[in-house]
Design a protein around this motif. Structure first.
Motif, PDB file in Angstrom:
ATOM      1  N   LEU A 372       1.015  -1.300   0.133  1.00 34.01           N
ATOM      2  CA  LEU A 372       0.025   0.039  -0.075  1.00 34.01           C
ATOM      3  C   LEU A 372       0.943   1.294   0.030  1.00 34.01           C
ATOM      4  N   PHE A 373       1.823   1.274   0.846  1.00 37.45           N
ATOM      5  CA  PHE A 373       2.872   2.354   0.967  1.00 37.45           C
ATOM      6  C   PHE A 373       3.483   2.570  -0.334  1.00 37.45           C
ATOM      7  N   ALA A 374       3.915   1.404  -0.920  1.00 40.92           N
ATOM      8  CA  ALA A 374       4.885   1.648  -2.201  1.00 40.92           C
ATOM      9  C   ALA A 374       3.631   2.393  -3.231  1.00 40.92           C
ATOM     10  N   GLN A 375       2.569   2.070  -3.160  1.00 47.59           N
ATOM     11  CA  GLN A 375       1.633   2.475  -4.339  1.00 47.59           C
ATOM     12  C   GLN A 375       1.304   4.017  -3.931  1.00 47.59           C
ATOM     13  N   LEU A 376       1.145   4.238  -2.451  1.00 47.52           N
ATOM     14  CA  LEU A 376       0.794   5.626  -2.372  1.00 47.52           C
ATOM     15  C   LEU A 376       2.071   6.561  -2.449  1.00 47.52           C
ATOM     16  N   LEU A 377       3.221   6.255  -2.265  1.00 46.72           N
ATOM     17  CA  LEU A 377       4.456   7.111  -2.447  1.00 46.72           C
ATOM     18  C   LEU A 377       5.309   6.639  -3.644  1.00 46.72           C
ATOM     19  N   GLN A 378       4.553   5.883  -4.447  1.00 45.94           N
ATOM     20  CA  GLN A 378       5.435   5.606  -5.716  1.00 45.94           C
ATOM     21  C   GLN A 378       5.992   6.986  -6.574  1.00 45.94           C
ATOM     22  N   GLY A 379       7.199   7.019  -6.839  1.00 43.63           N
ATOM     23  CA  GLY A 379       7.820   8.211  -7.668  1.00 43.63           C
ATOM     24  C   GLY A 379       8.187   9.245  -6.657  1.00 43.63           C
ATOM     25  N   TYR A 380       8.036   8.894  -5.199  1.00 44.87           N
ATOM     26  CA  TYR A 380       8.170  10.099  -4.477  1.00 44.87           C
ATOM     27  C   TYR A 380       9.787  10.758  -4.589  1.00 44.87           C
ATOM     28  N   ARG A 381      10.914   9.784  -5.003  1.00 40.29           N
ATOM     29  CA  ARG A 381      11.876  10.464  -5.200  1.00 40.29           C
ATOM     30  C   ARG A 381      12.510  11.483  -6.219  1.00 40.29           C
ATOM     31  N   TRP A 382      11.159  11.412  -7.164  1.00 42.24           N
ATOM     32  CA  TRP A 382      11.555  12.361  -8.181  1.00 42.24           C
ATOM     33  C   TRP A 382      11.094  13.846  -7.824  1.00 42.24           C
ATOM     34  N   CYS A 383      10.408  13.900  -6.450  1.00 43.48           N
ATOM     35  CA  CYS A 383       9.827  15.155  -6.208  1.00 43.48           C
ATOM     36  C   CYS A 383      10.856  15.524  -4.831  1.00 43.48           C
ATOM     37  N   LEU A 384      12.099  15.261  -4.794  1.00 47.24           N
ATOM     38  CA  LEU A 384      13.016  15.457  -3.813  1.00 47.24           C
ATOM     39  C   LEU A 384      13.817  16.510  -4.197  1.00 47.24           C
ATOM     40  N   MET A 536      23.958   3.849  -3.608  1.00 47.99           N
ATOM     41  CA  MET A 536      22.877   4.792  -4.246  1.00 47.99           C
ATOM     42  C   MET A 536      21.753   4.156  -3.956  1.00 47.99           C
ATOM     43  N   VAL A 537      20.507   5.250  -3.602  1.00 44.89           N
ATOM     44  CA  VAL A 537      19.134   4.671  -3.641  1.00 44.89           C
ATOM     45  C   VAL A 537      18.717   4.701  -4.869  1.00 44.89           C
ATOM     46  N   PRO A 538      17.898   3.654  -5.213  1.00 45.13           N
ATOM     47  CA  PRO A 538      17.291   3.828  -6.649  1.00 45.13           C
ATOM     48  C   PRO A 538      15.902   4.562  -6.711  1.00 45.13           C
ATOM     49  N   SER A 539      15.845   5.281  -7.732  1.00 45.92           N
ATOM     50  CA  SER A 539      14.764   6.272  -7.770  1.00 45.92           C
ATOM     51  C   SER A 539      13.413   5.824  -8.291  1.00 45.92           C
ATOM     52  N   GLY A 540      13.554   4.723  -8.990  1.00 53.50           N
ATOM     53  CA  GLY A 540      12.447   4.125  -9.450  1.00 53.50           C
ATOM     54  C   GLY A 540      11.807   4.940 -10.694  1.00 53.50           C
ATOM     55  N   PRO A 541      10.793   4.326 -11.392  1.00 54.40           N
ATOM     56  CA  PRO A 541      10.216   4.987 -12.450  1.00 54.40           C
ATOM     57  C   PRO A 541       9.674   6.409 -11.992  1.00 54.40           C
ATOM     58  N   ALA A 710      34.198   8.036 -22.423  1.00 51.60           N
ATOM     59  CA  ALA A 710      33.786   6.949 -22.706  1.00 51.60           C
ATOM     60  C   ALA A 710      32.495   6.432 -22.097  1.00 51.60           C
ATOM     61  N   GLU A 711      32.093   7.092 -20.815  1.00 47.38           N
ATOM     62  CA  GLU A 711      31.025   6.514 -20.383  1.00 47.38           C
ATOM     63  C   GLU A 711      29.779   7.217 -21.086  1.00 47.38           C
ATOM     64  N   GLU A 712      28.425   7.319 -20.015  1.00 40.95           N
ATOM     65  CA  GLU A 712      27.383   7.857 -20.788  1.00 40.95           C
ATOM     66  C   GLU A 712      27.450   9.308 -20.672  1.00 40.95           C
ATOM     67  N   PRO A 713      26.788  10.126 -21.294  1.00 43.32           N
ATOM     68  CA  PRO A 713      26.869  11.669 -21.289  1.00 43.32           C
ATOM     69  C   PRO A 713      26.550  12.173 -20.041  1.00 43.32           C
ATOM     70  N   GLN A 714      27.277  13.081 -19.536  1.00 44.01           N
ATOM     71  CA  GLN A 714      27.247  13.742 -18.168  1.00 44.01           C
ATOM     72  C   GLN A 714      25.761  13.958 -17.595  1.00 44.01           C
ATOM     73  N   GLU A 715      25.186  14.815 -18.795  1.00 44.67           N
ATOM     74  CA  GLU A 715      23.701  15.493 -18.522  1.00 44.67           C
ATOM     75  C   GLU A 715      22.804  14.710 -17.864  1.00 44.67           C
ATOM     76  N   ALA A 716      22.799  13.378 -18.119  1.00 47.91           N
ATOM     77  CA  ALA A 716      21.616  12.487 -17.840  1.00 47.91           C
ATOM     78  C   ALA A 716      21.402  12.354 -16.505  1.00 47.91           C
ATOM     79  N   LYS A 717      22.713  12.709 -15.611  1.00 49.99           N
ATOM     80  CA  LYS A 717      22.776  12.364 -14.192  1.00 49.99           C
ATOM     81  C   LYS A 717      21.731  13.218 -13.325  1.00 49.99           C
ATOM     82  N   SER A 718      20.947  12.745 -12.503  1.00 46.45           N
ATOM     83  CA  SER A 718      19.941  13.612 -11.800  1.00 46.45           C
ATOM     84  C   SER A 718      20.683  14.185 -10.602  1.00 46.45           C
ATOM     85  N   ALA A 719      20.205  15.269  -9.875  1.00 50.64           N
ATOM     86  CA  ALA A 719      20.853  15.935  -8.919  1.00 50.64           C
ATOM     87  C   ALA A 719      21.160  14.976  -7.656  1.00 50.64           C
TER      88      ALA A 719
END
Length: 1864
Positions: A372-384, A536-541, A710-719
């Motif tokens: 239930l909590f996972a569904q309530l708070l899904q995607g919360y990390r995108w709003c941090l 590193m804490v995964p952000s999820g979709p 060589a690695e992925e472009p830098q911009e893709a990283k989130s804060a």
């Protein structure tokens, strides 16, 4: 590693504190004696050992065990395991406290017995770990050693217990055995295994959750769960302490991953019960013996664990989980707890289904809540938002964005949870990007998609729950194999032993020594470092990816987004017209979120280097879009629209003047979001995060440029990813490096704070700072209440509080805007800087800067405000210019106003639906003719429409000032309410830009125009002149003397009076030479008086006009009345006015000088035998000298209808009393009355049957033919009434009340009095009040019918109420009821009923052969109404267009209805007000028209047209009060030939004729009259309908009665085509009830066909035929068709005139525009029976068939051009006018004798024509024609000589023929 137990305490009963009822406990011993440094000894343990109080018991109870929880000041929880047993109390000595008297005396003598009382004693272990089972075993062991007297040292056991250490959390690897499992022994041959959970962050619940559900049930626990999350107070009751602890622990376990941070006391001691009244939320357990004390708690949710109930008080509202989560959770829980439920209904249930073990069930329930909590708070990390990384990560959650993206902004539950303390803790704890992760993190990151996919599939959900439950179980019991305890238990019943030693005192030294040794050993041992596995804490979709649904909405919005993009690109490409077209659609699209986002993105594209300079119009568009975009945003800005616009409002700007720039923010301040501190915080944090991310990205790029490529472009990283990387590296950095990073971050935050201080001052300071406008109502109010601050005791909090108390936002008036803004910004800065760790010096610096920033900004704003006021205000819609008539001119330019909705609901949306067209924004214009409002609705959804409302100034009846609020957020404005008697109301509010003096000027002008000094000032006269003369009369002429006025008038009259009046009949103008004699003789000019004050009787014939009388006569003869008299055979003016003796009536010229009666026409019909001088005497008896004159004669019965004014008092007495009882009086009165009598007798003698019946008119005199009158009633019911005679009696008596013929006085009933077989030859219908005391006289041949009629005052009052009913000024609560009620109160319909009733009575009397004299009031109001209606009902001629005109000209205009006076057309009439007598008549005609739709040639529209224009003053027809006044002003005989103002028709009739030729708007297609038909309509109120003229309006074009204005172009019929070209893609249109003109948008079938025909003819290049000719042809062909077929076909039915009487009399109700092609079906029912027309005369059908034969033309004709030319005949023949037709199609020129001729007289083939040359006049040519008008046509055979009327015509003919030749 951690200590298993911190303290061991022995608590006992304190005998010294007895006496006050309850005892108290005391700590007997504690180990260790001194506190641990890391963990001080908790206070108040003695209270918690005995929660229900320390008491002595009369017997021993078995030992008890429970765990109480104490929370210390640092919110650390201490678990106190209490093991309680009972010891005997020593009997005290008698000297000591007397306990209870009698007992002591008994005891004293007795031997020592076992003590009677037992006191509790507790062994308490205090620990920070919650290992209840281990504590139970250990304390049990100590008790066993004591009670069974084992040979083990208690000191050793306790010392071992206190020095035992265990790992905090277990590792996952079993090889490090000691890590996860610890086996302990207390040195008494015991062994215990302690398992610590693998992951510390997951709570341990053993079976408590499952038990809680067993005790309370699913719904109750869900209630508690939601109550705990939304911060309500929760109280558990139970009689078991252990259960209370378990229940509280279970509730906390369910809340994971949120942690409960309020008061948490699973067991509350009795002494502390007042804690329950604390205002903060709590979870508390209380023993049920205190249940009564909990009763008065009003806001506490009480859960009774023993009874299984949860009681929620009324005042508490618990927000439940949002659906569908609530339902899903319930279902999942029932699957876990009650698996049999699924299969309960199966016939063969599987035998194996059973619930899991209690421990497993516990974990499964927790798994459900975890999901239930996972569904309530899904995607919360995108709003941090991460706002600091070093030295400590500082993280904030963007609540609004989260709710917005989840689409749950309205959801109460989630909003409260996110605002709660628990969630704040969750963000602080779990927001960190780099930390160990647990089950919840994995679930919310990786499993959300799976949960979404499995929704609704019970098996899969259950499988997932079981998987999670496994993990939870494994976490609690990592090694299920090793749970073997070996602990001794005491022997059964040992607590009951009688002689039990008390618990021994322990030796402190021994215990302390053991502890010290252990401590020393620990210090030497290497520290056990537990390696935390951080990652590193995964952000999820992201949320958007989870919530992709409603695809169709997206598809729909794609088109809208396209529109938004196009519009913006048009704006920036400066294609303003295109942008304007799209603009309303864009505003409409802004209702959708996608479009708003699209707008912000598109605008971003047009900003270069943070600046975009626009021109004024672009700026205006962008501002309006932004405002529209923001107006639907809430204060939370959950969709981030305001956030996206924030950078834009400081980017878009326009140059006002050199050096002064206005930015967009000054125009978008009116939105509540800017005053919401949470919005600013979120924005600030978002920006800080971006800057900090950039800070580390840049440094990373510099350092690792080579490696990273060589690695992925830098911009893709989130804060967050960058932050976690930084946190990983942090420990490895040098001290200096760390300091440098901290420094950089701090200054980043600080610079953002300065930036935001600026931004906020931009958006909070109004453009006009002088206006002291506080920032909207929500104010920058109590910030703490709304802020989503997590720092409660920070400076921010306290500063905010102090601000709040001091600033006193309540008395905002005193504090100016600047101060309030400074305070608001200070508060914001304090809060964010404290939270994001800005140094104090910086913070102080900011506080110094902010007032300067604000002050600076105010100064720039002042300049901008000054300049912007100079700009023309373009943000308002452009004023639309109204179309004006020819000659109509603007008196005042448009004033910007709002047209407000009044009481009519259609336009405002209302119950009918449809978009709100009002309020509309536009301008009000004052022209010489009308008041016009033209504008566009303020509602953007109908912004494309144009709203027009207007009415003629002359129809204004009331004007009053009002004050209205034009828009919700604006100030109250002054306005006007203007009411017009064309049933229109303008309720306008002046825009604030309109100065109040302009509004005053407007009113003054309006008043001047409404009430001109003289009729000459009305529009019909001033039209075409410049309006100034009419408007400002010169000062000296303000009050001209009568003499000068009349002088001027007469001069004018001279100019015009001679022009003759040409009517439709051919009338040869007199020769020019004679014209001169028509002028007044010079010397006499002053004597024509205009004033009504002069007494009429003084005007003797000699003193008035003396022109050559014969000439005047010829004009008078031309008047309408004369033509009508001749038609009726009432007399002719043949042989120079000598009268033919055998005619009963003659036309008298006695009034030709208007000397006898001012208000009568010049020629009157009087009986043949009466001399002119007699007339002059008789006229004195009547009011206004209006003596009885004949106005109509029934051609069949020869009865006549007369009209006159009421009698003067003396006349009445004289006339009726002198016969029986001559009254003494002046002889003059007698002689007059005798003459009067003679006059009436002469009239009676003129009736043919009077003489037949031998002087005595009895009933037998009537033939039966007369009896069954050939009329018809409004419906079949009439046929039930037997003879019209009986009917008459009934009507008569009904009208006359009881006094009919006075018979009531004798007591005999009224009916028998008629049976005297006596029928009067003349009925005088008079006013009851005037005819009082009149005795019936059997010798007379006339009879008086006294009736009661209403007077003009009543009509006025009634009309006012009718207007208010049809056009109410303000909306009422229940419009339909209010409308009907006020309609009834107005009594308008009952007046119409009365008029119709009287008219029908008169019609009846005339039809049965009696003459009638209508003699009511002054003879010019009701008399006129009745007389006109009678003629209309009796004579079909008056029901044609021509006849109706004649009727109005004769009865209303010539006979002096006082139009100017009743219409209050001049200043003189202002006081008397408007009396709609003529309108009332037209309404009556409308009622008759409704009942007999086939009897009238004109349509309902014709009646409305007249109703509108008789008060509009557009035409001169209805001006002035009588023919006399019209002659005086020179109006009567205007020459048609005078082409000065050709368009400006002076006469309404000419105008109607012209229109009627163009289009069939006045024609009634149902017209199919029966000959000699007399109509008898029903007059009951139930049969009357409210005229739609009163209620309908067309806002799209204003009133449709000024035909030129309504037609956009001169050809009205092409209107629909024009609309189609505008929108070719669809022919469909929505027609709004009060907006569109239905009859034009949706014409009836016949008009449509005529119009298509017309268009086809135009396409073929022919001259279109007149519609009338086409229609007549069709009718003619129908008729022939019908004759051939014998029986009528449905198609011919429509036009046939011979419908059966029976069917026709029903009256077909048809709207004026709705005559569709279906009509023939509706009448088709029973016509197959060939019925003859009702009036069974043989020639009945003939008239209509011949009526139109004169118009018939050959049908094969094509006419391209036609007209009249003179043609020279062949050799020696004279010039003759011929009708020429140029035919392009046949390529020939044909000619006819006359236009109506159908046989062609000759043809000139154009193929033979060689040339056209200008000709010369030859002999015999017309004299008057210019010689240039001649031309010759040379053909191969001969030369034709032509002559046109004038040069232009000749030229036109030459051109047409030339073009034909060249075409060929």
């Amino acid at each position: 590693m951690a200590r298993l137990a911190d303290y061991f305490v022995l608590v006992g009963y304190d005998p010294g504190k007895r006496g006050s009822g309850d005892g108290q406990g005391q700590i007997l011993q504690r180990f260790p004696e001194k506190d641990w440094e890391d963990n001080p000894f908790p206070q108040g343990i003695e209270l918690f050992c005995q929660p229900s109080g320390w008491q002595l018991f009369p017997e021993r109870n078995p030992p008890t065990f429970f765990v109480a929880v104490l929370t210390d000041i640092n919110s650390e929880r201490h678990y106190c395991a209490c093991f309680t047993f009972w010891e005997a109390v020593e009997s005290p000595q008698p000297q000591s406290h007397a306990r209870s008297g009698e007992e002591e005396e008994e005891e004293a003598s007795a031997p020592v017995q076992p003590a009677q009382l037992f006191a509790p004693k507790s062994l308490v272990l205090v620990s920070r770990l919650d290992h209840a089972e281990v504590f139970r075993n250990s304390l049990g062991l100590i008790y066993t050693i004591y009670v069974d007297g084992l040979s083990v040292s208690l000191e050793n056991v306790i010392g071992n217990l206190l020095t035992c250490t265990i790992p905090i959390t277990g590792g996952a690897q079993p090889d490090v055995e000691d890590e996860a499992v610890r086996t302990i022994s207390l040195g008494a041959g015991d062994r215990q295994v302690i398992q610590t959970p693998i992951n510390d962050s997951l709570p341990v619940s053993s079976c408590s959750v499952a038990l809680l559900f067993r005790q309370l049930g699913i719904t109750n626990v869900l209630f508690l769960f939601c109550a705990a999350l939304t911060e309500h107070k929760i109280l558990f009751l139970s009689s078991s302490y252990q259960r209370l602890t378990d229940a509280c622990r279970a509730l906390l376990a369910l809340m994971f991953p949120l942690k409960y941070s309020f008061t948490y006391v699973p067991i509350l001691p009795a002494q502390l019960l007042e804690v329950l009244s604390t205002p903060t939320p709590f979870i508390i357990g209380v023993h049920s013996i205190f249940q009564s004390e909990t009763q008065e708690l009003l806001d506490v949710v009480i859960a009774d664990l023993d009874g299984g109930t949860v009681n929620v008080p009324e005042c508490v509202h618990i927000s439940l989980l949002p659906e569908p989560l609530l339902q899903q959770t319930r279902e999942a829980l029932s699957m876990v707890l009650d698996p049999e439920l699924e299969v309960a209904d199966l016939a063969f249930p599987p035998s194996t289904i059973s619930a899991s073990s209690l421990k497993m069930q516990d974990k499964e329930i927790r798994a459900v809540f975890l999901r239930l909590f996972a569904q309530l708070l899904q995607g919360y990390r995108w709003c941090l938002h991460i706002i600091r990384i070093h030295p400590e990560p500082v993280i904030r959650f963007h609540k609004a964005a989260f709710l917005g993206q989840r689409g749950l902004t309205e959801d109460d539950f989630l909003t409260k949870v996110l605002e709660g303390m628990a969630f704040a803790g969750f963000v602080t704890e779990r927001g960190a990007p780099y930390r160990p992760i647990d089950l919840f993190d994995e679930l919310v990151a990786y499993e959300v998609k799976r949960m979404k996919a499995e929704e609704g599939n019970k098996q899969k959900i259950l499988r997932h729950i079981k998987e999670l439950a496994e993990k939870l179980y494994k976490n609690e019991n990592p090694y299920p194999a090793v749970t073997m305890h070996k602990v001794q238990k005491p022997t059964e019943g040992c607590h009951l032993r009688l002689h039990q030693k008390p618990f021994p005192r322990l030796d402190e030294g021994t215990v302390q020594w053991i502890i010290d040794q252990a401590t020393a050993k620990l210090q030497t041992a290497p520290p056990a470092v537990k390696a935390e596995k951080k990652c590193m804490v995964p952000s999820g979709p992201p949320i958007a990816a989870i919530l992709e649904r409603n695809g169709n909405a997206l598809a729909n919005s794609a088109r809208r987004l396209e529109v938004v993009r196009n519009c913006i690109s048009y704006v920036f490409e400066n294609k303003m017209l295109e942008a304007k077209k799209l603009f309303p659609a864009v505003l409409r699209a802004m209702k959708g979120r996608a479009a708003r986002h699209c707008l912000t993105q598109e605008l971003h594209l047009h900003v270069q280097q943070n600046r975009a300079v626009l021109d004024h119009q672009q700026f205006d568009f962008v501002i309006r879009m932004m405002n529209c975009c923001l107006q639907d945003c809430t204060a939370m800005d959950e969709h981030g629209i305001a956030a996206a616009l924030l950078p834009l409002v400081t980017a878009f700007c326009r140059k006002l003047s050199p050096g002064i720039t206005q930015f967009a923010y000054s125009c978008v301040q009116e939105h509540v979001v800017w005053t919401n501190i949470q919005f600013w915080e979120a924005m600030f944090y978002c920006d800080v995060q971006n800057h900090i991310r950039a800070l580390y990205l840049d440094s990373a790029e510099e350092n690792h440029a080579e490696q990273e490529s060589a690695e992925e472009p830098q911009e893709a990283k989130s804060a967050l990813e960058i932050a976690s990387e930084q946190l990983r590296l942090w420990p490895t950095m040098s001290r200096e490096k760390q300091q440098e990073l901290i420094q950089k971050e701090e200054s980043t935050v600080f610079s953002q704070a300065i930036h935001y201080a600026n931004r906020m001052s931009y958006l909070l300071l109004p453009l006009d700072t002088s206006k002291n406008r506080l920032l909207r109502s929500s104010g920058l109010g109590d910030v703490e209440s709304v802020s989503n601050s997590f720092v409660t005791n920070s400076i921010a909090g306290s500063v905010a509080e102090s601000y709040d108390t001091e600033s006193g936002f309540e008395d905002a008036e005193s504090s100016d805007v600047a101060n309030s803004v400074v305070r608001f910004i200070n508060r914001f800065v304090d809060k964010v800087c404290t939270e994001s760790g800005v140094t104090n010096e910086h913070l102080k610096g900011l506080h110094v800067m902010i007032p300067d920033i604000v002050q600076m900004h105010i100064e720039t704003l002042d300049a901008v405000h000054r300049e912007s006021k100079r700009l023309p205000p373009i943000q308002k819609p452009k004023l639309l210019r109204p179309n004006l008539l020819l000659g109509e001119e603007c008196v005042m330019e448009g004033l910007r106003v709002y047209l407000m909705p009044d009481g009519r609901e259609e336009a405002a949306g209302g119950s009918v639906g449809g978009p709100p067209l009002l309020p509309a924004e536009g301008a009000v214009f004052l022209t010489t003719y009308r008041i016009i409002f033209k504008g566009t609705p303020t509602d953007p959804l109908v912004g494309e429409q144009v709203v027009i409302r207007s009415f003629p100034i002359a129809s204004l009846t009331k004007e009053k000032k009002i004050s209205i609020q034009a828009q919700a957020d604006q100030f109250i404005q002054e306005g006007l309410q203007l009411r017009s008697c064309t049933f229109q109301l303008l309720k306008i509010a002046f825009d604030e830009e309109v100065a109040s003096d302009s509004a005053e000027i407007f009113r003054k002008h309006l008043h001047k125009l409404r009430y001109p000094q003289h009729v000459r000032g009305t529009f019909a006269f001033t039209v075409g002149q410049s309006p100034k003369q009419a408007m400002q009369p010169k000062a000296k002429e303000k009050n001209p003397s009568l003499r000068t006025l009349s002088k001027n008038l007469v001069k004018n009259a001279k100019r015009t009076i001679g022009r003759q009046y040409v009517t439709r009949k051919k009338y040869t103008p007199p020769a020019w030479e004679q014209r001169g004699s028509q002028h007044f003789p010079e010397d006499n000019e002053d004597e024509i008086s205009v004033s009504e004050e002069l007494d009429r009787s003084t005007l003797t014939p000699s003193s008035t006009m003396r022109p050559s009388e014969k000439m005047t006569m010829t004009h008078v003869v031309e008047r309408a009345c004369c033509r009508d008299y001749q038609r009726l055979g009432l007399g002719t003016l043949s042989s120079s006015l000598t009268r033919s003796k055998n005619e009963p009536f003659r036309i008298s010229t006695v009034n030709r000088m208007y000397a006898i009666c001012r208000s009568y026409p010049g020629l009157l019909i009087v009986p043949q035998s009466i001399q002119d001088n007699t007339i002059q005497r008789i006229s004195r008896c009547y009011r206004q000298s209006r003596f009885p004159v004949v106005c109509w004669r029934n051609s069949r019965t020869k009865a006549v209808l007369l009209r006159s004014g009421g009698l003067h008092g003396k006349g009445v007495v004289g006339l009726f009393k002198s016969q029986n009882a001559p009254t003494p009086g002046p002889s003059q009165a007698d002689s007059t009355s005798l003459e009067q009598e003679k006059y009436l007798q002469a009239i009676i003698n003129s009736m043919p049957h009077y003489s037949d019946a031998g002087g005595r008119n009895t009933l037998s005199g009537f033939t039966s033919a007369h009896m069954s009158s050939a009329g018809k009633w409004g419906s079949i019911r009439a046929s039930g009434r037997m003879s019209s005679y009986a009917l008459n009696v009934e009507i008569g008596s009904r009208l006359a009340g009881k006094d009919l013929l006075g018979t009531q006085h004798n007591g005999t009933p009224a009916e028998p009095s008629f049976l005297r077989q006596h029928r009067a030859s003349l009925y005088i219908i008079g006013d009851k009040s005037q005819l009082k005391g009149v005795k019936p006289d059997p010798l007379q041949h006339w009879e008086v019918v006294p009736i009661e009629v209403f007077d003009v005052r009543q009509v006025k009052a009634s009309f006012k109420k009718l207007m208010k009913a049809c056009v109410p000024g303000c909306p009422s609560s229940d419009p339909s009821v209010a409308y009907l009620r006020s309609l009834e109160e107005s009594e308008w319909l009952s007046q119409i009923h009365k008029i119709l009733q009287i008219s029908v009575l008169v019609v009846e009397l005339l039809d049965t052969g009696s003459s009638v004299l209508v003699s009511l009031e002054d003879g010019w109001d009701i008399t006129t109404q009745v007389v006109s209606l009678v003629q209309l009902l009796s004579d079909p001629y008056y029901r044609t267009l021509e006849g109706f005109r004649l009727l109005v000209e004769k009865e209303w205009l010539s006979f002096g209805h006082r139009f100017s006076h009743r219409g209050a057309q001049t200043l003189a009439g202002q006081s008397s007000g408007f009396a709609p007598i003529f309108l009332q008549f037209l309404d009556c005609v409308h009622q008759i028209h409704l009942q007999f739709p086939m009897e009238f040639e004109f349509s309902q529209y014709y009646l409305k047209f007249l109703s509108y224009h008789y008060i509009s003053n557009r035409f001169r027809t209805f001006l002035l009060d009588s023919d006399y006044e019209r002659i005086e002003l020179g109006l009567l005989y205007e020459e048609k030939g005078e082409r000065k103002g050709q368009q400006v028709s002076k006469s309404i009739w000419d105008y109607i004729d012209r229109l009627n030729k163009k289009a069939p708007i006045f024609f009634n297609y149902l017209y199919a009259p029966e000959d000699g038909e007399v109509l008898r309509p029903y007059s009951n109120i139930s049969n009357l309908k409210v005229w739609d003229y009163y209620t309908e309006e067309t806002l799209s074009e204003g009133p449709s009665y000024d035909w030129e204005l309504v037609q956009g172009q001169p050809e009205p019929v092409e209107e629909p085509d024009r609309q189609d070209t505008a929108a070719p893609q669809s022919k469909r249109r929505i027609i709004w009830p009060c907006y569109d003109n239905r009859s034009r948008v949706e014409p009836d079938a016949i008009s449509k066909l005529l119009e298509e025909l017309h268009n086809l003819e135009m396409e073929l290049g022919q001259v279109p035929e007149r519609w009338k000719d086409t229609w007549d042809k069709v009718k003619a062909s129908q008729r022939t068709e019908g004759r051939q077929e014998g029986s009528r076909t449905p198609s011919s039915l429509l036009m046939s005139s011979g419908l059966s009487h029976h069917r026709r009399s029903l009256g077909v109700y048809l709207q004026e525009s709705g005559v569709g092609s279906t009509l023939n079906l509706s009448l088709d029912s029973d016509t197959s029976s060939t019925s003859t027309p009702s009036s069974g005369k043989p020639g009945a059908r003939r008239s209509t068939s011949t009526l139109y034969s004169q118009f018939q033309m050959s049908e094969s004709e094509n006419r391209s051009y036609e007209g009249s030319l003179y043609k020279k005949g062949a050799f020696m023949k004279p010039w003759k006018p011929r009708w020429f037709v140029l035919d392009k199609t046949k390529h020939q020129l044909r000619y006819y004798d006359s236009r109506m001729d159908t046989e062609c007289k000759g043809v000139i083939d154009l193929a033979d024509v060689e040339s056209i040359t200008p000709g010369t006049p030859t002999m015999g040519a017309p004299k008057t024609v210019d010689e240039k008008a001649f031309f010759d046509l040379k053909t191969t055979k001969r030369v034709y000589n032509f002559c046109a009327q004038d040069v232009q015509l000749a030229q036109q003919w030459i051109d047409r023929i030339q073009s034909c030749l060249s075409d060929a």
